[in-house]
Design an enzyme around this catalytic site. Structure first.
Site, PDB file in Angstrom:
ATOM      1  CG  ASN A  80      -1.407  -3.542 -12.245  1.00  0.00           C
ATOM      2  OD1 ASN A  80      -1.814  -2.402 -12.384  1.00  0.00           O
ATOM      3  ND2 ASN A  80      -0.312  -3.819 -11.524  1.00  0.00           N
ATOM      4  CG  ASP A  97       1.689  -9.009  -4.828  1.00  0.00           C
ATOM      5  OD1 ASP A  97       2.118  -7.992  -4.253  1.00  0.00           O
ATOM      6  OD2 ASP A  97       0.482  -9.312  -4.867  1.00  0.00           O
ATOM      7  CE  LYS A 152       8.186 -12.283 -30.258  1.00  0.00           C
ATOM      8  NZ  LYS A 152       7.708 -12.144 -31.630  1.00  0.00           N
ATOM      9  CG  PHE A 179      -5.275   3.405  -2.417  1.00  0.00           C
ATOM     10  CD1 PHE A 179      -4.588   4.417  -1.773  1.00  0.00           C
ATOM     11  CD2 PHE A 179      -6.488   3.706  -3.029  1.00  0.00           C
ATOM     12  CE1 PHE A 179      -5.091   5.711  -1.735  1.00  0.00           C
ATOM     13  CE2 PHE A 179      -6.998   4.996  -3.005  1.00  0.00           C
ATOM     14  CZ  PHE A 179      -6.307   5.999  -2.354  1.00  0.00           C
ATOM     15  CE  LYS A 221      -4.514  -6.820   0.655  1.00  0.00           C
ATOM     16  NZ  LYS A 221      -4.988  -6.511  -0.694  1.00  0.00           N
ATOM     17  CE  LYS A 246       0.310  -4.854   2.446  1.00  0.00           C
ATOM     18  NZ  LYS A 246       0.712  -4.780   1.040  1.00  0.00           N
TER      19      LYS A 246
HETATM   20  N1  CTP Z   1       2.047  -2.830  -2.009  1.00  0.00           N
HETATM   21  C1  CTP Z   1       3.398  -2.576  -1.973  1.00  0.00           C
HETATM   22  N2  CTP Z   1       4.277  -3.516  -2.432  1.00  0.00           N
HETATM   23  C2  CTP Z   1       3.846  -4.686  -2.923  1.00  0.00           C
HETATM   24  C3  CTP Z   1       2.460  -4.954  -2.965  1.00  0.00           C
HETATM   25  C4  CTP Z   1       1.583  -4.004  -2.492  1.00  0.00           C
HETATM   26  O1  CTP Z   1       3.812  -1.496  -1.533  1.00  0.00           O
HETATM   27  N3  CTP Z   1       4.734  -5.569  -3.360  1.00  0.00           N
HETATM   28  C5  CTP Z   1       1.118  -1.803  -1.496  1.00  0.00           C
HETATM   29  C6  CTP Z   1       0.243  -1.170  -2.551  1.00  0.00           C
HETATM   30  O2  CTP Z   1       0.830   0.007  -3.093  1.00  0.00           O
HETATM   31  C7  CTP Z   1      -1.032  -0.856  -1.789  1.00  0.00           C
HETATM   32  C8  CTP Z   1      -1.082  -1.915  -0.690  1.00  0.00           C
HETATM   33  O3  CTP Z   1       0.237  -2.421  -0.588  1.00  0.00           O
HETATM   34  O4  CTP Z   1      -0.979   0.402  -1.169  1.00  0.00           O
HETATM   35  C9  CTP Z   1      -2.042  -3.041  -0.930  1.00  0.00           C
HETATM   36  O5  CTP Z   1      -1.741  -3.618  -2.173  1.00  0.00           O
HETATM   37  P1  CTP Z   1      -2.517  -4.931  -2.654  1.00  0.00           P
HETATM   38  O6  CTP Z   1      -1.971  -5.333  -3.999  1.00  0.00           O
HETATM   39  O7  CTP Z   1      -3.987  -4.698  -2.523  1.00  0.00           O
HETATM   40  O8  CTP Z   1      -2.114  -5.944  -1.526  1.00  0.00           O
HETATM   41  P2  CTP Z   1      -1.085  -7.083  -1.369  1.00  0.00           P
HETATM   42  O9  CTP Z   1      -0.380  -6.832  -0.080  1.00  0.00           O
HETATM   43  O10 CTP Z   1      -0.226  -7.228  -2.592  1.00  0.00           O
HETATM   44  O11 CTP Z   1      -2.004  -8.363  -1.156  1.00  0.00           O
HETATM   45  P3  CTP Z   1      -2.779  -9.296  -2.204  1.00  0.00           P
HETATM   46  O12 CTP Z   1      -2.141  -9.043  -3.551  1.00  0.00           O
HETATM   47  O13 CTP Z   1      -2.555 -10.648  -1.675  1.00  0.00           O
HETATM   48  O14 CTP Z   1      -4.216  -8.855  -2.128  1.00  0.00           O
END
Ligand code: CTP
Length: 400
Positions: free
Chosen positions: A210, A279, A289, A323, A337, A341
């Site tokens: 990303n 995720d 490749k 975040f 969240k 969490k």
């Molecule tokens: N985070 C994490 N591990 C993951 C995904 C997210 O530790 N596998 C943490 C990120 O570092 C951030 C927070 O969770 O501090 C929120 O991340 P975000 O990507 O916004 O949320 P998700 O829980 O992944 O939810 P979604 O992608 O469904 O919005």
């Protein structure tokens, strides 16, 4: 603009070394930060760079002679009294020797004796001179007397030799000055920060990732270090300079990031997770490749660990901050969240709005606190967001 530099009276003392040209850039950076800078130069410094250059950039008369001007006899005392901080850059072996031994035989060395504000000394000279026992002894004396001494950089020097002796870059000197002036309310605290994206390999030449630049997390790590914390920064692949005096652990995949974070979590007082963690990862990483053979293809993905959720389960006395970058329903998604969490704060922002989110220097963040309080911050530099976030963490820590 840094709040500890803005509107402050800074004296920039320039001694006679080839690095004096770099001090012109340092002056420009200080002025950009909103400081009022007065420059004092030794007579040999004037042989390297003309006082007029410093005068034009600072908008103030440069002090080169104790006995110049109407109020000459007391000018150096007034400057010293007004100073919030002093930088000596470059600091030659000669000026270091004078400071260490209380010798006051020109404008700069006399002025420094009258200063009570913090003094940051940036040695720059030939490697053999720097390593000379007398110079090292003088540096030790200055350190013992409470002066802040910067390590010179290593590399090729103007005199043709190679080794320590280069004046640090102006950005680095500015950072250390900010550090000198920042109150140390995080002294003794261990702060763990994550930053940047993760990369999940597809094959040897491709990955899922990303656009996270890491700027927010690096700003948090830098701010915590300035405030006296021991900082560990677990970083995904980014292209920015690591903060000084911070232990940086470089990781690529979410799995690697999780391993580092879990290892350091138990010794941390505060954890701030700005990283944009993938995720999902591919079920299998192709050894070769992947060739295009069909008109369409799909990737078989499996879920990564939610690192922050895992920390939320393990949390004891730590303050946990997440975040959330959202494209819609910021409040609803962020608060969900926060609860799921087990966080103390979640900093939410809407990506896609101008000057906020991935890659920008500014951010428009709302802090959602455990218990329901919401603090909406205006658009500001990520450095400022980092400081406000740390203020908020401090308040929570005090209540615990
Ligand atoms: N985070 C994490 N591990 C993951 C995904 C997210 O530790 N596998 C943490 C990120 O570092 C951030 C927070 O969770 O501090 C929120 O991340 P975000 O990507 O916004 O949320 P998700 O829980 O992944 O939810 P979604 O992608 O469904 O919005």
């Amino acid at each position: 603009m840094d709040k500890y530099i803005k509107n402050k009276n800074i004296i920039l003392g320039v001694a006679g070394g080839i690095a004096a040209y770099k001090s012109v850039e340092l002056l420009r950076l200080l002025v950009k930060q909103g400081a009022r800078v007065r420059v004092a130069m030794t007579s040999s410094a004037c042989k390297f760079v003309g006082p007029l250059t410093f005068e034009a950039l600072s908008g103030q008369k440069v002090c080169t002679d104790l006995f110049e001007g109407d109020d000459a006899s007391i000018q150096h005392i007034k400057w010293a009294d007004d100073a919030d901080a002093v930088i000596i850059a470059p600091a030659t072996a000669n000026i270091i020797g004078k400071f260490a031994n209380g010798i006051a035989d020109d404008a700069l060395s006399t002025l420094i004796l009258a200063v009570t504000a913090p003094v940051l000394i940036c040695p720059a000279m030939n490697t053999h001179m720097y390593e000379n026992r007398a110079v090292q002894r003088n540096i030790d004396i200055l350190e013992g007397d409470g002066y802040h001494i910067m390590e010179p950089g290593s590399g090729e020097l103007a005199c043709g030799t190679s080794g320590p002796g280069r004046m640090p870059e102006p950005e680095i000197i500015l950072d250390r000055l900010i550090c000198c002036l920042t109150p140390k309310d995080y002294k003794g605290k261990k702060v763990l920060v994550t930053a940047g994206p993760t990369r999940e390999k597809i094959d040897p030449v491709r990955f899922i990732s990303n656009p996270s630049s890491g700027k927010m997390g690096y700003a948090v790590a830098r701010a915590a270090e300035h405030r006296g914390a021991d900082v560990i920064l677990v970083s995904g692949p980014v292209d920015i300079m690591p903060p000084l005096n911070v232990k940086v652990i470089h990781t690529e995949s979410a799995k690697e990031m999780a391993a580092s974070v879990l290892e350091h979590f138990k010794h941390s007082d505060v954890v701030i997770k700005t990283a944009a963690v993938s995720d999902y990862r591919t079920k299998k990483v192709a050894k070769q490749k992947i060739k295009k053979t069909k008109t369409a293809m799909s990737l078989d993905l499996q879920k990564n660990m939610d690192i922050l959720k895992e920390l939320g389960k393990k949390k004891k006395s730590q303050v946990l901050v997440g975040f959330a970058a959202e494209t819609q329903d910021l409040k609803k998604n962020a608060e969900k969240k926060l609860k799921a969490k087990n966080l103390d704060i979640i900093a939410g922002n809407l990506v896609g709005s101008p000057n906020s989110g991935f890659g920008t220097d500014t951010n428009r963040v709302t802090l959602f606190l455990k218990g329901g309080n919401v603090k909406k911050l205006p658009e500001m530099e990520k450095d400022e967001v980092a400081d406000i976030l740390l203020d908020q963490v401090k308040k929570i820590e005090k209540k615990k």
